[in-house]
Design a protein around this motif. Structure first.
Motif, PDB file in Angstrom:
ATOM      1  N   PHE A 206     -10.503   5.690   4.471  1.00 10.88           N
ATOM      2  CA  PHE A 206      -9.887   5.644   3.631  1.00 10.88           C
ATOM      3  C   PHE A 206      -8.320   5.685   3.873  1.00 10.88           C
ATOM      4  O   PHE A 206      -7.720   6.050   4.719  1.00 10.88           O
ATOM      5  CB  PHE A 206     -10.140   6.989   3.116  1.00 10.88           C
ATOM      6  CG  PHE A 206      -9.035   7.408   1.452  1.00 10.88           C
ATOM      7  CD1 PHE A 206      -9.672   6.761   0.443  1.00 10.88           C
ATOM      8  CD2 PHE A 206      -7.820   7.703   1.479  1.00 10.88           C
ATOM      9  CE1 PHE A 206      -9.104   6.734  -0.880  1.00 10.88           C
ATOM     10  CE2 PHE A 206      -7.233   7.821   0.398  1.00 10.88           C
ATOM     11  CZ  PHE A 206      -7.900   7.487  -0.943  1.00 10.88           C
ATOM     12  N   PRO A 207      -7.498   4.670   3.013  1.00  6.21           N
ATOM     13  CA  PRO A 207      -7.952   3.961   1.706  1.00  6.21           C
ATOM     14  C   PRO A 207      -8.324   2.564   1.889  1.00  6.21           C
ATOM     15  O   PRO A 207      -8.572   1.757   1.055  1.00  6.21           O
ATOM     16  CB  PRO A 207      -6.762   4.159   1.019  1.00  6.21           C
ATOM     17  CG  PRO A 207      -5.597   3.966   2.040  1.00  6.21           C
ATOM     18  CD  PRO A 207      -6.038   4.790   2.978  1.00  6.21           C
ATOM     19  N   GLY A 208      -8.436   2.318   3.181  1.00  3.14           N
ATOM     20  CA  GLY A 208      -9.304   1.006   3.272  1.00  3.14           C
ATOM     21  C   GLY A 208      -8.052  -0.203   3.269  1.00  3.14           C
ATOM     22  O   GLY A 208      -8.657  -1.274   3.210  1.00  3.14           O
ATOM     23  N   THR A 209      -6.950   0.112   3.438  1.00  8.43           N
ATOM     24  CA  THR A 209      -5.631  -0.896   3.451  1.00  8.43           C
ATOM     25  C   THR A 209      -4.984  -0.658   4.772  1.00  8.43           C
ATOM     26  O   THR A 209      -5.273   0.207   5.562  1.00  8.43           O
ATOM     27  CB  THR A 209      -5.139  -0.545   2.310  1.00  8.43           C
ATOM     28  OG1 THR A 209      -4.580   0.697   2.093  1.00  8.43           O
ATOM     29  CG2 THR A 209      -5.931  -1.019   0.974  1.00  8.43           C
ATOM     30  N   GLY A 210      -3.843  -1.248   4.691  1.00 10.08           N
ATOM     31  CA  GLY A 210      -2.913  -1.047   5.864  1.00 10.08           C
ATOM     32  C   GLY A 210      -3.077  -2.016   7.078  1.00 10.08           C
ATOM     33  O   GLY A 210      -3.052  -1.553   8.142  1.00 10.08           O
ATOM     34  N   PHE A 211      -3.445  -3.210   6.905  1.00  8.21           N
ATOM     35  CA  PHE A 211      -3.661  -4.145   7.929  1.00  8.21           C
ATOM     36  C   PHE A 211      -2.477  -4.998   8.240  1.00  8.21           C
ATOM     37  O   PHE A 211      -1.411  -4.978   7.576  1.00  8.21           O
ATOM     38  CB  PHE A 211      -5.054  -5.153   7.723  1.00  8.21           C
ATOM     39  CG  PHE A 211      -6.096  -4.491   7.426  1.00  8.21           C
ATOM     40  CD1 PHE A 211      -7.004  -4.069   8.557  1.00  8.21           C
ATOM     41  CD2 PHE A 211      -6.581  -4.238   6.362  1.00  8.21           C
ATOM     42  CE1 PHE A 211      -8.101  -3.474   8.446  1.00  8.21           C
ATOM     43  CE2 PHE A 211      -7.820  -3.350   6.053  1.00  8.21           C
ATOM     44  CZ  PHE A 211      -8.780  -3.112   6.899  1.00  8.21           C
ATOM     45  N   ALA A 212      -2.563  -5.695   9.316  1.00  8.83           N
ATOM     46  CA  ALA A 212      -1.244  -6.126   9.965  1.00  8.83           C
ATOM     47  C   ALA A 212      -0.408  -7.230   8.973  1.00  8.83           C
ATOM     48  O   ALA A 212       0.809  -7.550   8.937  1.00  8.83           O
ATOM     49  CB  ALA A 212      -1.478  -6.940  11.192  1.00  8.83           C
ATOM     50  N   ASN A 213      -1.540  -7.869   8.289  1.00  6.46           N
ATOM     51  CA  ASN A 213      -1.023  -8.922   7.451  1.00  6.46           C
ATOM     52  C   ASN A 213      -0.346  -8.573   6.051  1.00  6.46           C
ATOM     53  O   ASN A 213       0.068  -9.468   5.095  1.00  6.46           O
ATOM     54  CB  ASN A 213      -1.968  -9.898   7.144  1.00  6.46           C
ATOM     55  CG  ASN A 213      -3.218  -9.521   6.611  1.00  6.46           C
ATOM     56  OD1 ASN A 213      -3.252  -8.408   6.233  1.00  6.46           O
ATOM     57  ND2 ASN A 213      -4.118 -10.565   6.109  1.00  6.46           N
ATOM     58  N   GLU A 214      -0.614  -7.158   5.847  1.00 11.57           N
ATOM     59  CA  GLU A 214       0.404  -6.683   4.757  1.00 11.57           C
ATOM     60  C   GLU A 214       1.710  -6.376   5.017  1.00 11.57           C
ATOM     61  O   GLU A 214       2.047  -5.286   5.403  1.00 11.57           O
ATOM     62  CB  GLU A 214      -0.533  -5.304   4.077  1.00 11.57           C
ATOM     63  CG  GLU A 214      -2.072  -5.600   3.797  1.00 11.57           C
ATOM     64  CD  GLU A 214      -2.869  -4.439   3.693  1.00 11.57           C
ATOM     65  OE1 GLU A 214      -2.150  -3.321   3.396  1.00 11.57           O
ATOM     66  OE2 GLU A 214      -3.827  -4.389   4.078  1.00 11.57           O
ATOM     67  N   ILE A 215       2.771  -7.224   4.800  1.00 14.83           N
ATOM     68  CA  ILE A 215       3.834  -7.127   5.069  1.00 14.83           C
ATOM     69  C   ILE A 215       4.961  -7.154   4.245  1.00 14.83           C
ATOM     70  O   ILE A 215       6.137  -7.113   4.399  1.00 14.83           O
ATOM     71  CB  ILE A 215       4.251  -8.484   5.945  1.00 14.83           C
ATOM     72  CG1 ILE A 215       4.162  -9.854   4.979  1.00 14.83           C
ATOM     73  CG2 ILE A 215       3.332  -8.580   7.115  1.00 14.83           C
ATOM     74  CD1 ILE A 215       4.798 -10.914   5.833  1.00 14.83           C
TER      75      ILE A 215
END
Length: 400
Positions: A206-215
């Motif tokens: 959780f929460p299933g977000t926060g990847f490198a391409n979220e900038i």
């Protein structure tokens, strides 16, 4: 107990027994017992007796305070939920399994938020250089919805208060096992705030977000930084990842204040994540953040708690280390846990606790300058972040 070579910084620790009212249920993981045991351990260690440290009581944030980052409709919904705890309001994330409603939920949540707002005001006024609110760190709440045990986002409120008070750039560092999605989202398109989250990958947590391409948004590209680490990452990989990303970007961003979230649910014994960290590594990370604050922004640093669900063995030790570091008197990891505290936990809760303030581990990690290993999943995660973010700051993703 040793102390830093520099004079002890004027430090405030936010505390009141009223903070224990943030209590979803007796069985909910976010149990206020962890706050009580932390302040008791810090006191037994003598940390609260230092002349440079002052305990300050958190005020209950007003609706106007909260509306700096939260929708007024949502604030009204939280207040209404506390008046009618038998109702469910899923549209606002209230009454769910993660966020059960309890009587007085608005006031209890607003008090935690008020503590971190008070920290921001102390920094602005110059009455403290370091402020710790280990009852804060509610980083999942967004403008109009509760999420992940978090009702009001105190870290975002403090950052906004700093900006409104004239601070030009704020660096937010989040080392909770879970992505600091709410704080990131609130400042998604704000170029004056750099949010950095080092967390277990959303592929497994959780929460299933926060990847490198979220900038970050179109008006602030590169101001959201995410290092999504694979499940099973231990001390060496975690510290390597931090040092391969955070100091370089922090120096390039040149913050005037650092706000950090020290969720300790990445510990190897925590049931709510799949990271394998030690108390020792989390202590070292707090030292690293303190050093960044000293080097980059005149020491101005607000630190909060966050997640952490091994409430007897881990949370009190990690956050007592945080208090010690902030006050200029870091507690050595081989320091014995005071016997009166251990006896209290056994007598009151029937839990046998560790005898040492550390986990007796080797904290060696490999510097990024040694080289990148494409076969290492941690290195691949780090490189993904560096490739996305570093060029936006004029940094080389391979070498800086």
């Amino acid at each position: 107990m040793t102390h830093l070579t520099a004079p002890a910084p004027p430090t405030q620790v936010v505390w009141s027994g009223d903070m224990m009212a943030y209590r979803f249920s007796e069985t909910h993981p976010m149990h206020p017992l962890r706050l009580d045991l932390t302040i008791r351990l810090a006191r037994e260690l003598g940390l609260l007796d230092r002349g440079s440290l002052t305990l300050v009581e958190p005020p209950v944030a007003t609706d106007d305070d909260l509306a700096a980052v939260h929708d007024r409709e949502y604030i009204a919904a939280v207040r209404s939920a506390g008046d009618h705890p038998e109702r469910t309001d899923e549209a606002h994330g209230l009454g769910t399994e993660d966020n059960p409603v309890f009587a007085g939920i608005h006031e209890a949540s607003a008090r935690l938020a008020g503590g971190t707002l008070l920290a921001a005001e102390s920094i602005l006024a110059g009455s403290a250089l370091h402020v710790v609110n280990f009852g804060g760190g509610m980083h999942h709440a967004v403008r109009g919805r509760a999420s992940g045990f978090c009702i009001y986002n105190d870290t975002a409120l403090a950052i906004q208060r700093l900006l409104d008070g004239g601070v030009s750039r704020v660096l937010y560092i989040d080392v909770d096992a879970h992505h600091g999605d709410g704080t990131e989202r609130i400042f998604w398109d704000e170029p004056r705030v750099l949010t950095v989250s080092l967390h277990e990958s959303g592929m497994s947590l959780f929460p299933g977000t926060g990847f490198a391409n979220e900038i970050g948004g179109p008006g602030a590209p590169g101001t959201a930084v995410n290092v999504a680490l694979p499940a099973g990452t231990g001390d060496s990989g975690w510290l390597r990842a931090f040092h391969a990303v955070v100091p370089q970007l922090a120096a390039a961003f040149a913050p005037e204040v650092i706000v950090s979230q020290h969720g300790c649910d990445g510990h190897r014994s925590d049931a709510l994540s799949n990271l394998c960290l030690s108390v020792d590594a989390q202590r070292q990370n707090a030292l690293d953040i303190a050093e960044l604050a000293a080097r980059l922004c005149g020491g101005r640093w607000i630190s909060t708690g966050g997640g952490g669900y091994n409430v007897t063995d881990v949370v009190p030790r990690v956050w007592s280390h945080l208090v010690g570091i902030a006050s200029g008197y870091p507690v050595p990891v081989r320091t014995p846990v005071p016997r009166p505290w251990r006896d209290y936990v056994m007598e009151r809760y029937g839990a046998r606790t560790p005898e040492s303030m550390g986990d007796d581990v080797d904290l060696w990690w490999r510097s990024w300058e040694v080289g990148y290993d494409p076969a290492d999943p941690v290195d691949r995660s780090v490189m993904a972040t560096r490739k996305e973010i570093f060029p936006l700051y004029g940094l080389d993703p391979w070498f800086d």
